[in-house]
Every structure is written in C-alpha cells, then in structure tokens.
Design a protein around this motif. Structure first.
Motif, PDB file in Angstrom:
ATOM      1  N   LEU A 243     -12.162  22.751  19.146  1.00 18.99           N
ATOM      2  CA  LEU A 243     -11.554  21.815  18.196  1.00 18.99           C
ATOM      3  C   LEU A 243     -10.906  22.553  17.032  1.00 18.99           C
ATOM      4  CD1 LEU A 243     -12.526  18.501  17.093  1.00 18.99           C
ATOM      5  CD2 LEU A 243     -12.975  20.136  15.311  1.00 18.99           C
ATOM      6  N   LEU A 244     -11.548  23.632  16.616  1.00 15.71           N
ATOM      7  CA  LEU A 244     -11.036  24.365  15.476  1.00 15.71           C
ATOM      8  C   LEU A 244      -9.750  25.106  15.821  1.00 15.71           C
ATOM      9  CD1 LEU A 244     -12.275  24.195  12.844  1.00 15.71           C
ATOM     10  CD2 LEU A 244     -13.158  26.458  13.112  1.00 15.71           C
ATOM     11  N   THR A 247      -7.067  22.536  15.729  1.00 10.78           N
ATOM     12  CA  THR A 247      -6.710  22.197  14.354  1.00 10.78           C
ATOM     13  C   THR A 247      -5.920  23.340  13.717  1.00 10.78           C
ATOM     14  OG1 THR A 247      -8.741  20.912  14.247  1.00 10.78           O
ATOM     15  CG2 THR A 247      -7.654  21.375  12.182  1.00 10.78           C
ATOM     16  N   ALA A 248      -6.374  24.576  13.950  1.00 14.20           N
ATOM     17  CA  ALA A 248      -5.661  25.738  13.408  1.00 14.20           C
ATOM     18  C   ALA A 248      -4.237  25.773  13.953  1.00 14.20           C
ATOM     19  CB  ALA A 248      -6.399  27.021  13.764  1.00 14.20           C
ATOM     20  N   GLY A 350     -16.013   9.137  13.417  1.00 10.87           N
ATOM     21  CA  GLY A 350     -16.862  10.156  12.804  1.00 10.87           C
ATOM     22  C   GLY A 350     -16.134  11.447  12.472  1.00 10.87           C
ATOM     23  N   TYR A 352     -14.356  14.599  10.918  1.00 10.73           N
ATOM     24  CA  TYR A 352     -14.535  15.237   9.620  1.00 10.73           C
ATOM     25  C   TYR A 352     -13.668  16.486   9.487  1.00 10.73           C
ATOM     26  CZ  TYR A 352     -16.832  18.074   6.067  1.00 10.73           C
ATOM     27  OH  TYR A 352     -17.092  18.871   4.998  1.00 10.73           O
ATOM     28  N   ILE A 353     -13.835  17.414  10.456  1.00  8.40           N
ATOM     29  CA  ILE A 353     -13.201  18.725  10.333  1.00  8.40           C
ATOM     30  C   ILE A 353     -11.681  18.609  10.287  1.00  8.40           C
ATOM     31  CG2 ILE A 353     -12.850  20.911  11.538  1.00  8.40           C
ATOM     32  CD1 ILE A 353     -15.575  20.728  10.374  1.00  8.40           C
ATOM     33  N   ALA A 356     -10.237  17.072   7.188  1.00  4.76           N
ATOM     34  CA  ALA A 356     -10.518  17.952   6.052  1.00  4.76           C
ATOM     35  C   ALA A 356      -9.534  19.111   6.013  1.00  4.76           C
ATOM     36  CB  ALA A 356     -11.958  18.484   6.134  1.00  4.76           C
ATOM     37  N   LEU A 357      -9.093  19.592   7.192  1.00  2.00           N
ATOM     38  CA  LEU A 357      -8.225  20.771   7.213  1.00  2.00           C
ATOM     39  C   LEU A 357      -6.735  20.431   7.182  1.00  2.00           C
ATOM     40  CD1 LEU A 357     -10.090  23.154   9.678  1.00  2.00           C
ATOM     41  CD2 LEU A 357      -9.900  23.350   7.208  1.00  2.00           C
ATOM     42  N   SER A 367     -16.835  10.289   6.962  1.00  2.00           N
ATOM     43  CA  SER A 367     -17.676  11.482   7.147  1.00  2.00           C
ATOM     44  C   SER A 367     -17.502  12.458   5.989  1.00  2.00           C
ATOM     45  CB  SER A 367     -17.309  12.188   8.450  1.00  2.00           C
ATOM     46  OG  SER A 367     -17.825  11.489   9.533  1.00  2.00           O
ATOM     47  N   ALA A 371     -20.515  13.998   3.709  1.00  2.00           N
ATOM     48  CA  ALA A 371     -20.710  15.429   3.458  1.00  2.00           C
ATOM     49  C   ALA A 371     -20.612  15.715   1.965  1.00  2.00           C
ATOM     50  CB  ALA A 371     -19.680  16.243   4.236  1.00  2.00           C
TER      51      ALA A 371
ATOM     52  N   PRO B 119     -22.450  10.299  14.979  1.00  2.00           N
ATOM     53  CA  PRO B 119     -21.443  11.129  14.323  1.00  2.00           C
ATOM     54  C   PRO B 119     -22.082  12.427  13.824  1.00  2.00           C
ATOM     55  CG  PRO B 119     -21.283   8.874  13.552  1.00  2.00           C
ATOM     56  CD  PRO B 119     -22.505   8.941  14.417  1.00  2.00           C
ATOM     57  N   PHE B 217     -23.480  23.163   7.488  1.00  2.00           N
ATOM     58  CA  PHE B 217     -24.635  22.719   6.723  1.00  2.00           C
ATOM     59  C   PHE B 217     -25.821  23.673   6.839  1.00  2.00           C
ATOM     60  CE2 PHE B 217     -22.280  18.843   6.628  1.00  2.00           C
ATOM     61  CZ  PHE B 217     -22.651  18.271   5.428  1.00  2.00           C
ATOM     62  N   ILE B 234      -8.964  28.989   7.594  1.00  2.00           N
ATOM     63  CA  ILE B 234      -7.876  28.006   7.536  1.00  2.00           C
ATOM     64  C   ILE B 234      -7.818  27.384   6.150  1.00  2.00           C
ATOM     65  CG2 ILE B 234      -6.952  25.875   8.505  1.00  2.00           C
ATOM     66  CD1 ILE B 234      -8.514  26.518  11.050  1.00  2.00           C
TER      67      ILE B 234
END
Lengths: 413, 274
Positions: A243-244, A247-248, A350, A352-353, A356-357, A367, A371, B119, B217, B234
């Motif tokens: 996923l990262l 996103t990147a 849900g 988030y990542i 956020a990015l 979410s 956090a 989630p 976390f 990033i």
C-alpha cells in the motif's frame, strides 16, 4: 465423518453411546486446536480493542479524584447553585488531590467539557486559604466562575463512572446544565463534518471503482483463458504491491515537480504546474487505485458464472444489445456489484495512511482523528468514542455483506 | 467471447470502446507502480522524466544508509517471527474448525476473522493502549504479536480452503495402521496440506511486511520497519532513495505473488489428477 453402516439392530443403544462419545472426543479435540488462537487473539487483539472501546463510555477520572464532590452533587437538582456541602466537599477534595498530585487528571477531563476549566482548578487549588469560614464565599471569591451553575453542571456531567459525554461529543452534541442533549458550540462541532466527509470519500471511491472495474471484470470474464490470465496480472500486481509503494507512486506521479506535471509542461499543454496533490483529487485517485482490485475480483467471479447462452437467447428473441445488458446481464451481476461495493466501501471507511500522505488538512478521515486523539492530545475518551462510531458503521455494513453475499466466499488470492 | 460474424457496426464500436476502456484502466492500475522503477536508476535527483542518465547511486545509498538498512533487518525479523507464529496458530485453528462442528464454532469464526474487518487504526490504538503498561510498546515482541494477530485470519482461510480437498479417511487409515494422532498429522496430513500452509504463511508475511499503522503506534526508533521508514520518507523529504526502496518492495511482492500463484496452480493440478 463417522459412518455407522452395517449394524445389527440389537447393538444400536451401545453403538449410539459409542458414537456419541466419539463425537464428543472429536469436539474436544477441535476446541483444543482452536483454543490457542482464540486465547492469543483475546489477549493481543480483541481484549485490547474492547478495553479501548470501553473508554468511550467510561468516565473514571472525576469520581476518583473528587469523590466527595461527586457524592454531594448526586442529589443536586441543577436549578440553582449547589448547597454549601458541595462547595465544602470540593474544597476538601481539592486539598487532598493537590497533595496527592492527582488534580491534573480531573482538571484535564473537565477541560474537555469547558475550556479553561484546567486553569480554574489549578489556580483555585493554589489559592485556597488554610482556614475557611464559608466554602461557598471563599470559592466564589477566588473565581466568580464557581458562582455559575454551568461550572457545577460540568462536574456533575463528569461524575461517571459511566457517561455519554464522549459519544455525544463525537456527534457534535452535549448536555446542557439541565441535562438535555443540545448541539455543541460551533468551535467544538468538528466531528460531524469529518464523519460526513469519511462517508462521502468512501462513497465516491466506491462509485469510481464500480465504473472503472465493471468493464474490466466483464472483459476478464469473457476473454479466452490465456489472455484473461495475462490481463489478470494487471489486476493482481497492484493487489499484491505494498500500500505504501502505491501511495508513494502517486506522490511521485502527481506532485508539483512530478511525472504528470513535467510531462504536460514539456508537451506545452499547460504553462503552470497543476495542483494535483495534497487535495481531494489526489485522495480519490490514490484510493480508487488501491481499492479497484477489490471491486474487480468479486465482479469477475460472479460474471464468470453467467452462462453466455442467456445473452444469446435474449438476443435471438429480438432484444437490442443494450436491452440484453440491462434486462439480462446486469441483474445477474448484482451480487457481484453488491459484494464489490461493500468490500471497497468498508475498507475505505477506515483509511488512514493514504489520505494522510496525499491529502490536505481538509481531506482527512475519521481514522486520522482517532490517531490524532490517541497519539497527539492523548484524549483516550475521544479516540475511543470515535472508534466506537467507526467500528459500528463497519460492523453494520459487514452484517449487510453477510446477508447479501455470505461469508462462505473465500477472498481471492 | 468473439463477436458473431453478423455483428452490427454498433456492436463492433461498443466492443472497441469496451476494450479501450479496459486497456486504460489496466494502465491506470499498473503505470504508476511501474513508473517509479526506472526513476530509481536515475543518475540525477529529480522525480520526473526524462532521466538525465542511468546509475545505481540510489541503490548504493539505500544499502549503505543508517536510515534504511536497520529497517530491512527489522522488517525481516518481525515478518518472519509473525509468520511462524501466525502459521502455527492459524493452521491448528483451521484444522480444529474443519474437523467437526462444536458449540461456539460460529462465534470462534467471527473472532478469528475480526482482524480482517476492524479498521486498523482502531486496532492499533487499542493494542497500543493495552501494550504500553505491559512494556510491550517500543519492542519487537509487541510488534510481532500485533502482526501475528493481523495475519492469522489469512492463514486460517487459506488452510481451511486446502482442507476441503483433504480426505479425512486418510487419518483413520493412518490410525488403523498404528500411527498416533501426532504421527498421522506430521506424516500424512501436513505433507498433503503443505501448499495451503505455505500460501497462508506467504500471505502472513505479506501482511506483516506491508503494515504501517501498527508500526506507527508500536515501533520505537529501534524497531522501525521498511514501510514505517517509507512513511516518514514520503512525509518529510521524498528523495529518489524511496523509489529504490519501493522498487525492492515491488520485487518482493512480485516474488510472493508468483509463489502463491505457483502453489495454487500446483494444488489445482493435483486435485485435477486425483
């Protein structure tokens, strides 16, 4: 799995007993095999989540730090200022809490309700004289806020041990001095906005996934096996990519000096770089990209099962192509549409990542708030109440999924 | 499905449009991922094309950096430990669920599946809140336990799917030949369901290797995993080293995907021959 086949009738009672015992043994073994995982999940997953959620309805700080005050306020009708005993109780509680160093916990909790309560508590506790005639006059003399009904109502609202303060706050509601549920003041009413935004983003992403995924799934389902297998790689590669990384990739593609902007500038289509990142557009694009396989795969598996003869039959009866699609094909793909939409929507809720990015401040979802309250402001009650709402929405949709699709369908892999 | 010879022009056009849309969506799915691979070999330091030249400097930087190297190590340690734990717990549970119905089976399944549904931020905050007093935050143990919990449902589902093709009479045959249940499990059952267990383990590793939220976390500075470092990368200053890291992650995903696909095909072939 136990078969009692060729048996003389006279042996049945004994055999029944044996069978039952053997079945019980099977069950005990089965439970013993599942138990380690259940215990593990209970300790590391379900238990912790349960403990977190309970913080959304528990209100333990004020009753434990100010026990006499909460007891004295229990019988207060809230119409006028509380009686002298309540003031005296607060003075006693404050002295004790100050020397025990526990005042901060209660002050922080009350500050969530009324801004400035924290400093009110600390300055009052610091300025309490050693000798007191009338607790009431002394407190109001230190700060006139103690002469306001709302101040005392806040303490009573926080009297716990169970309360709806955080849950109401998460819905932009609060209780007034009389205990009625009213809208929260403008500056604190930020949550409904974020909740609505979460549902809006999830809905738009689901719709985009459906529009883009339906034709792909159709082509996949109708191509010959070899080319379909090749096409499937295009769906499975992103499905398996981190996923990262995805996103990147979008950050690299969309940013101001990124691939798309430099390309468009190079060709001369635009003169100024387009703002394509840290906004809603980037969130939609990246989330659609990441969730699209979850739409295509269930659609594909449903479409694969639709016999082509149905379509030919409809066409041979004179239906024009679009009617064949609308009246014969589309209705048969509805289970796949339902499954895909719910799968995408539930996951999107849900997220988030990715927001956020690639999103801006106005594109963050629920979410992010959870956090934020858990790690920045350490307001566990608020983080828990928002978690309850998010989890409730997720579970309701899962139940819908269970009714419509059933959980028998194993996820594609 | 080929068009019939008597297809109308409208049908031909809609077919072309359909294929064009499909091709565009497939490009949308794959191009952004593939676009960052050549960038990682750039000799310059810009995140766009055309490349000023080719070099492996960003890989050299990646493999010598104190930011990235410990992260690879952490990801491997946490991923392997979580995979072993999740595979053991998940395989046993799957066999238990497959063996027979028992009271509370439906509830057990709901519990076991919960990490697929809850989630992840909610779970991570809850686990952080519970692990902090026990000293499990900022530690490998805490992160491994959390990743294990996330990964077990995938192991259970994959092994359960394999078990539907396993003939339970084989176990009884082994028993009648004098094998103890443990021997029967290791000598008869496990070899036969191994493809499912390995697929489940690969899934589990992929889940752990991919996770950012738990790492955000639960990981202290000493346990930052590769995705966790990419997240800060990033967020703070995106450089071409990230494209090198991303390329390596893509290669890992492709390898994992190929393994699972091979196992699936092999299992299908074995079933077909039986």
């Amino acid at each position: 799995m136990i078969q009692a086949a060729t048996v003389e009738t006279t042996e049945i009672p004994a055999l029944k007993r044996l069978l039952r015992r053997s079945q019980r043994r099977q069950q005990v073994t089965a439970i013993a095999l599942v138990a380690p995982l259940l215990v593990f999940l209970l300790l590391t997953y379900i238990g912790p989540i349960g403990a977190l959620l309970s913080r959304g309805i528990l209100d333990p700080e004020v009753p434990s730090v100010l026990p006499r005050t909460t007891a004295a306020l229990a019988t207060w009708d809230g119409r006028e200022l509380p009686p002298e005993v309540a003031f005296a109780a607060l003075v006693a509680d404050m002295r004790e809490a100050r020397s025990a160093g526990t005042l901060a916990a209660a002050a922080t909790r009350l500050n969530y309700d009324i801004n400035g309560f924290r400093s009110l508590m600390f300055s009052t506790a610091r300025r309490l004289p050693a000798e007191i005639d009338s607790a009431r006059d002394t407190l109001i003399g230190i700060d006139p806020k103690w002469g306001e009904r709302e101040t005392w109502a806040a303490i009573r609202r926080a009297s716990g041990p169970v309360g709806d303060f955080y849950l109401l706050a998460a819905l932009d509601l609060r209780r007034d001095a009389d205990g009625n549920i009213v809208a929260a003041p403008e500056d604190q009413a930020i949550f409904i906005d974020v909740i609505a935004r979460t549902f809006l983003i999830s809905g738009v992403v689901t719709a985009l996934c459906l529009v883009l995924g339906y034709p792909v799934a159709y082509v996949l389902a109708t191509l010959p096996a070899r080319s379909a297998g090749l096409l499937m790689i295009f769906v499975l590669l992103p499905f398996w990519t981190s996923l990262l990384v995805r996103t990147a990739a979008w950050v690299v593609v969309l940013q101001r000096e990124g691939i798309v902007n430099s390309l468009l500038l190079g060709i001369g289509i635009i003169e100024q770089p387009l703002e394509m990142i840290f906004n809603r557009f980037a969130v939609y694009v990246a989330m659609t990209h990441i969730l699209l396989p979850f739409m295509i795969l269930p659609l594909y598996s449903v479409m694969k099962g639709i016999p082509a003869v149905h379509l030919r039959a409809a066409a041979s009866l004179g239906a024009p192509p679009f009617t064949v699609f609308r009246r014969v094909y589309l209705p048969q793909t509805l289970p796949g549409i339902g499954a895909g939409c719910l799968l995408v929507f539930i996951q999107a809720l849900g997220y988030y990542i990715t927001p956020a990015l690639v999103g801006g401040a106005e594109d963050q979802m629920i979410s992010y708030l959870i956090a934020f309250y858990a790690s920045r402001t350490i307001n566990w009650g608020m983080a828990a109440a928002l978690s309850i709402l998010l989890l409730a929405a997720t579970l309701v949709l899962c139940a819908v999924y269970g009714r419509l699709v059933g959980f028998g369908r194993v996820r594609p892999g | 499905m080929a068009l019939p010879p008597n297809a109308t022009t409208g049908q031909r056009i809609s077919r072309v449009v359909l294929y064009a849309v499909t091709a565009l969506v497939c490009l949308f799915l794959v191009l952004p991922i593939l676009a960052i691979v050549p960038l990682s070999f750039s000799a310059g330091s810009f995140l766009h094309y055309p490349l000023p030249g080719l070099s492996t400097r960003w890989y050299a930087e990646f493999f010598t950096s104190q930011f990235w190297l410990p992260a690879i190590w952490n990801s491997l340690v946490v991923g392997i430990a979580a995979t072993v734990l999740a595979s053991a717990l998940g395989t046993l549970a799957a066999i238990g669920l497959w063996r027979t119905r028992f009271p509370g089976r439906a509830a057990a399944i709901a519990f076991i599946a919960s990490p697929m549904v809850v989630p992840e931020v909610v779970a991570a905050v809850g686990i952080y809140f519970a692990f902090a007093p026990a000293g499990l935050t900022n530690s490998y143990t805490g992160l491994i336990l959390a990743h294990t919990a996330l990964a077990t449902p995938f192991v259970v589902i994959t092994v359960l799917a394999t078990l539907t093709g396993f003939d339970p009479t084989l176990l009884r045959a082994a028993g009648s030949l004098g094998a103890s249940p443990v021997t029967a499990f290791f000598r008869v059952m496990l070899p036969l369901i191994m493809p499912g267990v390995v697929s489940g383990a690969l899934f589990a590793f992929a889940i752990s290797f991919d996770d950012v939220i738990m790492a955000l976390f639960l990981a202290g500075p000493g346990q930052r995993t590769l995705p966790r470092q990419m997240f800060s990368g990033i967020n703070e200053n995106i450089s071409l080293t990230i494209t090198a890291a991303a390329t390596l992650l893509i290669l890992t995903s492709v390898a994992l995907m190929a393994c699972v696909e091979l196992l699936r095909r092999r299992a299908a072939r074995l079933r077909g021959e039986a």
